[in-house]
Design a protein around this motif. Structure first.
Motif, short mmCIF file in Angstrom:
data_model
loop_
_atom_site.label_atom_id
_atom_site.label_comp_id
_atom_site.label_asym_id
_atom_site.label_seq_id
_atom_site.Cartn_x
_atom_site.Cartn_y
_atom_site.Cartn_z
N PRO A 167 0.80 -1.08 -0.11
CA PRO A 167 -0.08 0.04 0.06
C PRO A 167 0.88 1.28 0.15
CG PRO A 167 -1.13 -1.78 1.61
CD PRO A 167 0.45 -2.09 0.90
N TYR A 168 1.94 1.28 0.69
CA TYR A 168 2.67 2.49 0.83
C TYR A 168 3.33 2.76 -0.48
CZ TYR A 168 7.21 0.21 1.52
OH TYR A 168 8.39 -0.48 1.22
N GLN A 169 3.70 1.76 -0.96
CA GLN A 169 4.37 1.76 -2.44
C GLN A 169 3.33 2.38 -3.45
OE1 GLN A 169 5.83 -2.05 -2.59
NE2 GLN A 169 7.71 -1.93 -2.20
N ARG A 170 2.17 2.08 -3.29
CA ARG A 170 1.21 2.43 -4.39
C ARG A 170 0.80 3.94 -4.20
NH1 ARG A 170 -3.22 -0.99 -2.61
NH2 ARG A 170 -4.56 -0.17 -4.31
N GLN A 171 0.88 4.41 -2.71
CA GLN A 171 0.61 5.66 -2.34
C GLN A 171 1.59 6.58 -2.73
OE1 GLN A 171 0.13 5.18 2.03
NE2 GLN A 171 -1.37 3.63 1.43
N LYS A 172 2.85 6.29 -2.44
CA LYS A 172 4.05 7.18 -3.03
C LYS A 172 4.18 7.20 -4.35
CE LYS A 172 8.15 9.08 -2.02
NZ LYS A 172 8.24 10.37 -1.20
N GLN A 173 3.77 6.08 -5.28
CA GLN A 173 3.88 6.17 -6.64
C GLN A 173 2.83 7.02 -7.30
OE1 GLN A 173 2.44 2.76 -9.36
NE2 GLN A 173 4.47 2.47 -9.04
N LEU A 174 1.46 7.23 -6.77
CA LEU A 174 0.45 7.85 -7.12
C LEU A 174 0.32 9.09 -6.79
CD1 LEU A 174 -2.09 7.79 -9.15
CD2 LEU A 174 -3.65 6.97 -7.21
N PHE A 175 0.53 9.61 -5.40
CA PHE A 175 0.25 10.70 -4.78
C PHE A 175 1.59 11.60 -4.39
CE2 PHE A 175 -3.02 7.85 -3.05
CZ PHE A 175 -4.29 8.57 -3.53
N GLY A 176 2.67 10.77 -4.41
CA GLY A 176 4.10 11.58 -4.06
C GLY A 176 4.28 11.49 -2.68
N PHE A 177 3.26 10.90 -1.91
CA PHE A 177 3.49 10.72 -0.25
C PHE A 177 2.79 9.71 -0.02
CE2 PHE A 177 0.03 13.70 -1.02
CZ PHE A 177 -0.98 13.14 -0.52
N THR A 178 3.29 9.03 1.42
CA THR A 178 2.24 8.00 2.00
C THR A 178 1.21 8.38 2.75
OG1 THR A 178 3.72 7.89 3.69
CG2 THR A 178 4.53 6.46 1.68
N PHE A 179 0.22 7.73 3.16
CA PHE A 179 -0.74 8.19 3.78
C PHE A 179 -0.30 8.41 5.39
CE2 PHE A 179 -4.14 5.69 0.98
CZ PHE A 179 -4.46 6.89 0.28
N ALA A 180 0.64 7.59 5.70
CA ALA A 180 1.02 7.80 7.12
C ALA A 180 1.95 8.99 7.37
CB ALA A 180 2.02 6.50 7.49
N HIS A 181 2.74 9.34 6.31
CA HIS A 181 3.35 10.78 6.39
C HIS A 181 2.37 12.00 6.23
CE1 HIS A 181 6.88 13.11 5.56
NE2 HIS A 181 6.10 14.13 4.95
N CYS A 182 1.22 11.96 5.44
CA CYS A 182 0.40 12.93 5.54
C CYS A 182 -0.27 12.97 7.01
CB CYS A 182 -0.51 12.83 4.36
SG CYS A 182 -1.68 14.12 4.13
N SER A 183 -0.80 11.92 7.38
CA SER A 183 -1.02 11.94 8.82
C SER A 183 -0.34 12.38 9.81
CB SER A 183 -1.64 10.31 8.98
OG SER A 183 -2.42 9.78 8.09
N GLY A 184 0.97 11.85 9.70
CA GLY A 184 1.88 12.52 10.73
C GLY A 184 1.86 14.07 10.77
N ILE A 185 2.05 14.66 9.55
CA ILE A 185 1.84 16.13 9.46
C ILE A 185 0.64 16.72 10.01
CG2 ILE A 185 2.17 17.90 7.77
CD1 ILE A 185 3.83 16.36 6.13
N ILE A 186 -0.48 16.16 9.77
CA ILE A 186 -1.79 16.32 10.24
C ILE A 186 -1.76 16.63 11.60
CG2 ILE A 186 -4.22 16.07 10.41
CD1 ILE A 186 -4.19 15.07 7.45
N LEU A 187 -1.40 15.53 12.30
CA LEU A 187 -1.10 15.34 13.71
C LEU A 187 -0.29 16.39 14.25
CD1 LEU A 187 -0.95 11.57 14.08
CD2 LEU A 187 -3.09 13.15 14.13
#
Length: 274
Positions: A167-187
């Motif tokens: 999943p994190y590889q697909r996220q990085k490939q499509l969005f340029g970031f992972t959901f976890a990385h984005c979540s961390g910045i939100i937190l």
């Protein structure tokens, strides 16, 4: 869309309840007492009930009943109490970003499952404030809901992408970031403690997995969750990568114990919070 725009969308759409902010202030104030903290929580009867149910649940397994918030503070500690409040708040945040593209009940279950795995693994490594890992497991995919809500067409592309990739590889490939990385910045933007947002932000950073035990534990729990929840595509995923093995001294028996624990307890804990 850039990661900053998703973070901005999330912070404008949902703000932490005042009780979370005030609780953090009280915990950081050396002059505050357990009574002060108990009075704050007790203002909200619903929150009080949920916190006491969680304090008396299998998250802690205390031999005697915890009957008040002040007793909960004395027994489990202020930081653990804070993590319980954040856990309860998380369910509200999830509902705020509800999307037709995501089965919210299934997403919540997977998040709690990841949290239970992380907590048990952290306990096996003698980590400090292990309830923090439960919260991290819950919150690390918060931004998946944010992305689906803000960019449904792009998220649909993610759902349709190559599932042989993690999943994190697909996220990085499509969005340029992972959901976890984005979540961390939100937190971080919500002013949560660094002990919560930092491991989430960097959980997919292999260099940090190799040097930071907390990140290694969280990364291992994620790989276990992927293996258990998506057996069709990832039943043979490598759990102990060289990076994770460098910081996490666990074995497959401990992984099996964590899996058994998560599968046994997730439904009960998820129901208590929602």
């Amino acid at each position: 869309m850039s990661i900053k725009k998703y973070v901005k969308f999330a912070t404008k759409s949902f703000a932490l309840p005042n009780v979370c902010v005030r609780l953090r202030e009280l915990l950081d104030c050396p002059r505050s007492s357990a009574e002060d903290i108990g009075n704050l929580i007790s203002i909200d009867p619903s929150l009080t009930a949920k916190v006491l149910r969680l304090a008396n649940s299998s998250l802690f397994r205390f031999p005697s009943q915890i009957e008040s918030v002040s007793k909960a503070i004395n027994v489990i500690g202020g930081e653990a109490l804070y993590n319980l409040v954040i856990s309860e708040t998380a369910s509200t945040a999830f509902k705020c970003f509800d999307s037709e593209l995501i089965d919210l009940k299934q997403h919540w279950h997977a998040s709690v499952y990841s949290g239970m795995l992380a907590k048990h693994l952290a306990m096996s490594t003698n980590a400090k404030v292990i309830e923090r890992f439960f919260v991290m497991g819950i919150l690390q995919n918060l931004s998946e809901l944010v992305v689906a809500k803000r960019s449904p067409e792009l998220y649909q592309q993610y759902l349709d992408s190559d599932k042989s990739l993690l999943p994190y590889q697909r996220q990085k490939q499509l969005f340029g970031f992972t959901f976890a990385h984005c979540s961390g910045i939100i937190l971080e933007s919500w002013n949560l403690p660094i002990g919560l947002f930092y491991p989430i932000t960097h959980v997919n950073d292999v260099a940090r997995q190799s040097s930071d035990r907390e990140i290694g534990v969280l990364a291992l729990s994620n790989r276990i969750a992927v293996r258990q929840l998506d057996k069709e595509n990832h039943s043979d995923i490598e759990l102990f990568t060289s990076e994770i093995a460098n910081t996490v001294s666990l074995d497959m028996e401990m992984v099996s114990n964590a899996t058994d624990y998560a599968e046994r307890e997730t439904v009960k804990i998820a129901a208590l919070i929602r």
